[in-house]
Design a protein around this motif. Structure first.
Motif, mmCIF file in Angstrom:
data_model
loop_
_atom_site.group_PDB
_atom_site.id
_atom_site.type_symbol
_atom_site.label_atom_id
_atom_site.label_comp_id
_atom_site.label_asym_id
_atom_site.label_seq_id
_atom_site.Cartn_x
_atom_site.Cartn_y
_atom_site.Cartn_z
ATOM 1 N N SER A 107 15.035 6.653 16.410
ATOM 2 C CA SER A 107 15.165 5.453 15.578
ATOM 3 C C SER A 107 13.814 5.149 14.946
ATOM 4 O O SER A 107 12.785 5.457 15.541
ATOM 5 N N PRO A 108 13.791 4.588 13.788
ATOM 6 C CA PRO A 108 14.947 4.228 12.949
ATOM 7 C C PRO A 108 15.574 5.484 12.358
ATOM 8 O O PRO A 108 14.955 6.535 12.278
ATOM 9 N N LYS A 109 16.822 5.373 11.931
ATOM 10 C CA LYS A 109 17.561 6.506 11.357
ATOM 11 C C LYS A 109 17.087 6.817 9.939
ATOM 12 O O LYS A 109 17.270 7.922 9.467
ATOM 13 N N ALA A 110 16.471 5.852 9.268
ATOM 14 C CA ALA A 110 15.919 6.062 7.925
ATOM 15 C C ALA A 110 14.589 5.332 7.864
ATOM 16 O O ALA A 110 14.401 4.293 8.509
ATOM 17 N N THR A 111 13.662 5.878 7.104
ATOM 18 C CA THR A 111 12.362 5.236 6.978
ATOM 19 C C THR A 111 11.752 5.579 5.612
ATOM 20 O O THR A 111 12.070 6.600 5.026
ATOM 21 N N ASP A 112 10.876 4.693 5.147
ATOM 22 C CA ASP A 112 10.217 4.885 3.860
ATOM 23 C C ASP A 112 8.748 5.218 4.130
ATOM 24 O O ASP A 112 8.026 4.413 4.716
ATOM 25 N N VAL A 113 8.312 6.409 3.747
ATOM 26 C CA VAL A 113 6.928 6.823 3.964
ATOM 27 C C VAL A 113 6.155 6.913 2.649
ATOM 28 O O VAL A 113 5.069 7.483 2.616
ATOM 29 N N SER A 114 6.699 6.325 1.589
ATOM 30 C CA SER A 114 6.028 6.398 0.289
ATOM 31 C C SER A 114 4.717 5.618 0.283
ATOM 32 O O SER A 114 3.806 5.927 -0.472
ATOM 33 N N SER A 115 4.574 4.606 1.128
ATOM 34 C CA SER A 115 3.342 3.826 1.160
ATOM 35 C C SER A 115 2.461 4.170 2.366
ATOM 36 O O SER A 115 1.434 3.544 2.578
ATOM 37 N N GLY A 116 2.880 5.146 3.164
ATOM 38 C CA GLY A 116 2.071 5.534 4.322
ATOM 39 C C GLY A 116 2.946 6.030 5.459
ATOM 40 O O GLY A 116 4.174 6.041 5.370
ATOM 41 N N PRO A 117 2.304 6.456 6.556
ATOM 42 C CA PRO A 117 3.061 6.997 7.690
ATOM 43 C C PRO A 117 3.937 5.920 8.334
ATOM 44 O O PRO A 117 3.654 4.732 8.255
ATOM 45 N N ALA A 118 4.987 6.391 8.991
ATOM 46 C CA ALA A 118 5.890 5.498 9.726
ATOM 47 C C ALA A 118 6.093 6.064 11.111
ATOM 48 O O ALA A 118 6.027 7.269 11.329
ATOM 49 N N GLU A 119 6.373 5.207 12.053
ATOM 50 C CA GLU A 119 6.591 5.616 13.431
ATOM 51 C C GLU A 119 8.089 5.831 13.670
ATOM 52 O O GLU A 119 8.908 5.019 13.280
ATOM 53 N N ILE A 120 8.404 6.956 14.321
ATOM 54 C CA ILE A 120 9.773 7.251 14.704
ATOM 55 C C ILE A 120 9.761 7.497 16.205
ATOM 56 O O ILE A 120 8.925 8.244 16.719
ATOM 57 N N THR A 121 10.676 6.882 16.901
ATOM 58 C CA THR A 121 10.776 7.017 18.342
ATOM 59 C C THR A 121 11.944 7.926 18.700
ATOM 60 O O THR A 121 13.057 7.710 18.227
ATOM 61 N N CYS A 122 11.644 8.954 19.509
ATOM 62 C CA CYS A 122 12.686 9.880 19.972
ATOM 63 C C CYS A 122 12.955 9.645 21.445
ATOM 64 O O CYS A 122 12.036 9.333 22.217
#
Length: 184
Positions: A167-182
């Motif tokens: 999660s999250p199932k979708a993320t926007d990385v156009s403005s920088g990195p995003a955290e995804i938890t597995c």
């Protein structure tokens, strides 16, 4: 003056027969020879690790005339070649670094592959010269024992993935990195 040989930078630098101030050897004494295996044995010849780990003791008789043996390693390779157990020592149990027996113990863990494991030996002297003695060389050249019989209830299955999510199932990385938890 040119450098004829450099002894791995550990013990000596040999310059056209001139003695090295730090260690004293002349070019003729520069250590470029690997240690010699003069004997090998281990005990016991078989272990049963179904109830827990068992210990195997390796005894490697080695000589090295100039710098002396720095480390000796005893290794056993499983029949499927993907598992190994090993021990090493840098101190002779009998004699000295130039002519001694190097002993170490291996803990063979439970759940390893069953069958006949084969011994290999490696030794390195204090100048960095290495000898590797394969199971075939041990058996047919040195006439030494090589077979360690291991009885075990082997764990040969890889871990099984039973669940996976993120999660999250979708993320926007156009403005920088995003955290995804597995989670597994």
């Amino acid at each position: 003056m040119s450098i004829d040989s450099v002894c791995r930078g550990v013990v000596c630098v040999c310059l056209l027969g001139l003695a090295n101030v730090a260690s004293g050897p002349t070019e003729a004494e520069c250590d470029t020879s690997f240690p010699q295996l003069v004997g090998f044995d281990f005990s016991p010849a078989s272990v049963d690790v179904t109830a827990g780990p068992e210990t195997v003791t390796c005894n490697m008789a080695l000589t090295d005339t100039l710098t002396g043996v720095g480390e000796a390693l005893c290794l056993f390779r499983a029949p499927g070649v993907t598992q190994t157990v090993a021990c090493s020592t840098d101190t002779p149990s009998v004699g000295d670094r130039n002519d001694g027996t190097f002993s170490c113990t291996i803990d063979v863990p439970p759940n390893v592959e069953s069958g006949v494991w084969r011994a290999w030996i490696e030794a390195v002297d204090l100048a960095g010269n290495v000898i590797i003695v394969t199971d075939f060389e041990l058996e047919f050249i040195y006439m030494a024992p090589v077979d360690l019989t291991v009885a075990s209830i082997p764990d040969v299955a890889a871990p099984e993935l039973t669940a996976f999510d993120f999660s999250p199932k979708a993320t926007d990385v156009s403005s920088g990195p995003a955290e995804i938890t597995c989670s597994m």
